[in-house]
Design an enzyme around this catalytic site. Structure first.
Site, mmCIF file in Angstrom:
data_model
loop_
_atom_site.group_PDB
_atom_site.id
_atom_site.type_symbol
_atom_site.label_atom_id
_atom_site.label_comp_id
_atom_site.label_asym_id
_atom_site.label_seq_id
_atom_site.Cartn_x
_atom_site.Cartn_y
_atom_site.Cartn_z
ATOM 1 N NE ARG A 1 -3.726 0.375 1.726
ATOM 2 C CZ ARG A 1 -3.508 -0.044 2.817
ATOM 3 N NH1 ARG A 1 -3.502 0.607 4.050
ATOM 4 N NH2 ARG A 1 -3.117 -1.364 2.999
ATOM 5 C CB ILE B 1 -6.205 -4.352 1.717
ATOM 6 C CG1 ILE B 1 -5.640 -3.413 1.028
ATOM 7 C CG2 ILE B 1 -6.073 -4.073 3.186
ATOM 8 C CD1 ILE B 1 -6.569 -2.026 0.891
ATOM 9 C CB SER B 2 -1.301 -6.194 -0.502
ATOM 10 O OG SER B 2 -1.630 -7.278 -1.150
ATOM 11 C CD GLN B 3 4.165 -3.669 4.115
ATOM 12 O OE1 GLN B 3 4.445 -4.533 4.393
ATOM 13 N NE2 GLN B 3 4.973 -2.730 4.503
ATOM 14 N N PRO B 4 0.681 -0.958 1.426
ATOM 15 C CG PRO B 4 -0.265 0.790 2.446
ATOM 16 C CD PRO B 4 0.051 -0.477 2.890
#
Ligand code: SAH
Length: 215
Positions: free
Chosen positions: A37, A63-66
């Site tokens: 990531r 970028i979205s939260q994992p």
């Protein structure tokens, strides 16, 4: 592009924390454990890449939260060989998670700069993901129908065109709602063509927009 033991260690910790938050799909967890990531973020954010947080990726997007990526991926019930359409390519991270599970991924981004940057980056990373520039609300009819459709921007409603491009028995996952907070929903296209819907709590996404950005 470097992926060190230190990065791998940080990634494993992140995956453990996401597992503790309730994600059970081993294929999803394995994909998160595999994908570096930190390479999806600007180098100045390297230290934060493995915190469970969203991050800016340029062009005013994130970028979205994992955990959110894992949550949406789990809801989607993706398996190898499935055709998946993603709306909102962004950094390409979510698309890579789906590709890592073995899906054939098609993804649409409406911001040209982001589309071009991510296209170049995914090629370098060696992922074969088909990227398209345009309004994801129109889908990608050329490759329809899809087994799964994933919307990764806040959708005020589900565009009818996307429902048409979903296979019978297929699933569509989206953060649905107009305001700052949306409800995560999973819809199934039943045999009669109607949608059934399940709800999965509150999330925050950047809005899905119809007009093109100034780029
Ligand atoms: N899936 C991404 C994060 C998505 S953020 C990742 O893994 O990094 C939401 C993305 O949706 C943004 O990049 C935004 O530009 C894009 N977007 C917004 N409206 C859209 C539309 N109508 N069609 C396609 N993409 C859209």
């Amino acid at each position: 592009m470097l992926d060190t033991y230190r990065h791998k260690g940080m990634r494993k910790k992140l995956v453990d924390s996401i597992r503790r938050k309730g994600i059970k799909d081993e294929r999803v967890l394995e994909a998160l454990n595999t994908i570096p990531r930190h390479l999806f973020l600007d180098s100045s954010f390297l230290e934060y890449a493995y915190e469970d947080k969203p991050f800016p990726i340029g062009s005013g997007q994130t970028i979205s939260q994992p955990y959110t990526v894992a949550f949406q991926s789990e809801l989607l019930q993706v398996g190898p060989g499935m055709k998946v359409l993603e709306i909102g390519t962004g950094s390409g991270y979510q698309a890579c998670v789906l590709a890592e599970i073995g899906a054939r991924v098609f993804s649409v981004e409406r911001q040209k700069k982001l589309y071009l940057k991510t296209k170049e980056f995914l090629k370098k990373m060696g992922y074969h993901i088909r990227l398209f520039y345009g309004d994801g609300g129109k889908g990608v009819p050329a490759f329809a129908p899809y087994d799964r459709i994933l919307i990764t921007a806040a959708a005020p409603e589900i565009p009818e065109t996307l429902v048409e491009q979903l296979k019978t028995g297929g699933l569509l996952v989206a953060p649905l709602g107009k305001g700052g907070v949306q409800t995560m929903v999973r819809m199934k296209k039943e045999n009669d063509g109607q949608l059934s819907m399940e709800e999965f709590g509150a999330f925050r996404f950047v809005p899905m927009l119809q007009n093109k950005a100034n780029d």
